[in-house]
Scaffold this motif. Structure first.
Motif, short mmCIF file in Angstrom:
data_model
loop_
_atom_site.label_atom_id
_atom_site.label_comp_id
_atom_site.label_asym_id
_atom_site.label_seq_id
_atom_site.Cartn_x
_atom_site.Cartn_y
_atom_site.Cartn_z
N ARG A 57 -24.12 41.53 0.58
CA ARG A 57 -25.04 42.63 0.67
C ARG A 57 -25.30 44.14 -0.97
NH1 ARG A 57 -24.43 46.32 5.33
NH2 ARG A 57 -24.53 47.91 3.83
N GLU A 58 -24.39 43.60 -1.45
CA GLU A 58 -23.95 44.15 -2.65
C GLU A 58 -25.17 43.76 -3.79
OE1 GLU A 58 -21.52 44.61 -7.59
OE2 GLU A 58 -20.94 44.10 -5.50
N ILE A 59 -25.74 41.97 -3.44
CA ILE A 59 -27.06 41.54 -4.05
C ILE A 59 -28.51 41.93 -3.63
CG2 ILE A 59 -27.80 39.48 -4.19
CD1 ILE A 59 -25.17 38.41 -5.21
N VAL A 60 -28.33 42.28 -2.42
CA VAL A 60 -29.44 42.73 -0.92
C VAL A 60 -29.75 44.45 -1.93
CG1 VAL A 60 -30.22 43.16 0.06
CG2 VAL A 60 -29.52 41.37 -0.12
N ASN A 61 -28.59 44.71 -2.10
CA ASN A 61 -29.02 46.10 -1.66
C ASN A 61 -29.27 46.64 -3.38
OD1 ASN A 61 -28.11 47.34 -0.18
ND2 ASN A 61 -25.89 47.96 -0.77
N GLN A 62 -29.45 45.97 -4.98
CA GLN A 62 -29.69 45.96 -5.94
C GLN A 62 -31.30 45.34 -6.18
OE1 GLN A 62 -27.99 43.33 -8.56
NE2 GLN A 62 -25.36 44.84 -8.60
N LEU A 63 -31.82 44.24 -4.80
CA LEU A 63 -33.32 44.57 -5.09
C LEU A 63 -34.03 45.25 -4.83
CD1 LEU A 63 -33.08 41.44 -2.22
CD2 LEU A 63 -32.94 41.23 -4.95
N ALA A 64 -35.43 45.64 -5.49
CA ALA A 64 -36.40 46.64 -5.48
C ALA A 64 -36.85 46.79 -4.00
CB ALA A 64 -37.76 45.96 -6.34
N PRO A 65 -37.26 48.60 -3.66
CA PRO A 65 -37.48 47.93 -2.34
C PRO A 65 -38.86 47.67 -2.13
CG PRO A 65 -37.47 50.59 -4.09
CD PRO A 65 -37.09 49.33 -4.47
N ASN A 66 -40.14 47.01 -2.49
CA ASN A 66 -40.61 46.28 -2.35
C ASN A 66 -40.86 44.39 -1.92
OD1 ASN A 66 -40.30 45.80 -5.36
ND2 ASN A 66 -42.39 44.93 -5.16
N GLN A 67 -38.97 44.47 -2.04
CA GLN A 67 -38.78 43.18 -1.76
C GLN A 67 -38.19 43.49 -0.63
OE1 GLN A 67 -36.66 42.94 -5.93
NE2 GLN A 67 -37.47 40.65 -5.98
N THR A 68 -37.13 44.20 -0.66
CA THR A 68 -36.55 44.29 1.02
C THR A 68 -37.61 45.33 1.81
OG1 THR A 68 -35.60 46.48 0.26
CG2 THR A 68 -34.30 44.55 -0.32
N LYS A 69 -39.34 45.73 2.06
CA LYS A 69 -39.68 45.92 2.22
C LYS A 69 -39.28 47.44 3.21
CE LYS A 69 -40.73 41.68 5.36
NZ LYS A 69 -41.05 41.15 6.63
N GLU A 70 -38.72 47.81 2.01
CA GLU A 70 -38.81 49.22 2.15
C GLU A 70 -37.38 49.22 2.75
OE1 GLU A 70 -40.37 51.13 -0.38
OE2 GLU A 70 -42.19 50.33 -0.33
N MET A 71 -36.89 48.97 2.79
CA MET A 71 -35.75 49.10 3.82
C MET A 71 -34.30 49.22 2.62
SD MET A 71 -35.49 49.24 7.23
CE MET A 71 -36.72 48.76 8.39
N LEU A 72 -33.52 50.39 2.72
CA LEU A 72 -32.88 51.38 1.49
C LEU A 72 -31.29 50.48 2.08
CD1 LEU A 72 -33.55 54.72 0.59
CD2 LEU A 72 -34.13 52.45 -0.68
N GLY A 73 -30.55 50.14 1.53
CA GLY A 73 -29.30 49.11 1.94
C GLY A 73 -28.29 50.53 1.91
#
Length: 216
Positions: A57-73
């Motif tokens: 989760r910590e790694i994913v939360n550091q990704l840019a929004p365009n890498q997470t389909k705009e889904m904020l952690g």
């Protein structure tokens, strides 16, 4: 504010939202997204998904929004906060991708514990919905007459039942699903709203400039 990179926009959006919240004399309300992880994409991965471990989760939360389909952690809200839609569910009422809206009310989960006080309220579970006022259309009482918790002029954005899936590349192999892996598929649920204070230059080129944007 216009910046050159998605990661910078993400950081600025968080800071500007906090400053805006402080300026209005309100408390920030925050919550965690619902995150699952699978080792396979698509439906096969959905059937075998498991809760994401904290390290992932910590790694994913550091990704840019365009890498997470705009889904904020981590989601956050206060009355008057600037958002933008990340999909085009109903353009007729201003609900279209990248159109601005303003947060007006939060509908909490009925099982949410009582507020314990403090400078920030961290919810134990995601809210049921966010009520936002689109800036591109006047919706009148279309929603408020049906849902008393929805203010006049607002539409209701429910917490999604379907997850958005995106792949995560791991620089260091992580033990997931009984094996060391360097690539997994994150399945995240959070509101389909982006924070609307900072944008990339590419975003502004697509929108044709900055006309119509508000500042806190």
């Amino acid at each position: 504010m216009v910046v050159l990179r998605h990661t910078i926009a993400k950081e600025l959006n968080q800071k500007l939202a906090q400053q805006h919240c402080i300026a209005t004399g309100q408390r920030m309300v925050m919550w965690h997204s619902v995150d699952m992880v699978s080792t396979r994409p698509g439906r096969a991965g959905a059937a075998t998904a498991m809760p994401s471990p904290p390290d992932l989760r910590e790694i994913v939360n550091q990704l840019a929004p365009n890498q997470t389909k705009e889904m904020l952690g981590i989601g956050y809200f206060f009355k008057g906060m600037c958002f933008r839609f990340t999909n085009s569910t109903n353009p007729a009422i201003g609900h279209m991708t990248n159109a601005e809206c303003v947060g007006e009310a939060l509908i909490l989960h009925p099982d949410e514990p009582e507020d314990a006080g403090g400078p920030v309220r961290m919810l134990h579970m995601p809210p049921l919905a966010i009520c936002v006022r689109p800036l591109q259309a006047d919706v009148g009482d279309r929603f408020s007459r049906l849902f008393p918790q929805c203010p006049h002029g607002c539409i209701i954005i429910p917490f999604p039942t379907q997850a958005s899936s995106f792949d995560v590349q791991l620089r260091i192999p992580m033990l997931i699903g009984g094996a060391l892996r360097t690539k997994v598929y994150s399945r995240r649920r959070n509101f389909t709203l982006g924070v609307g204070y900072a944008f990339t230059d590419y975003f502004c080129q697509v929108r044709g400039g900055l006309q119509g944007y508000n500042t806190p």
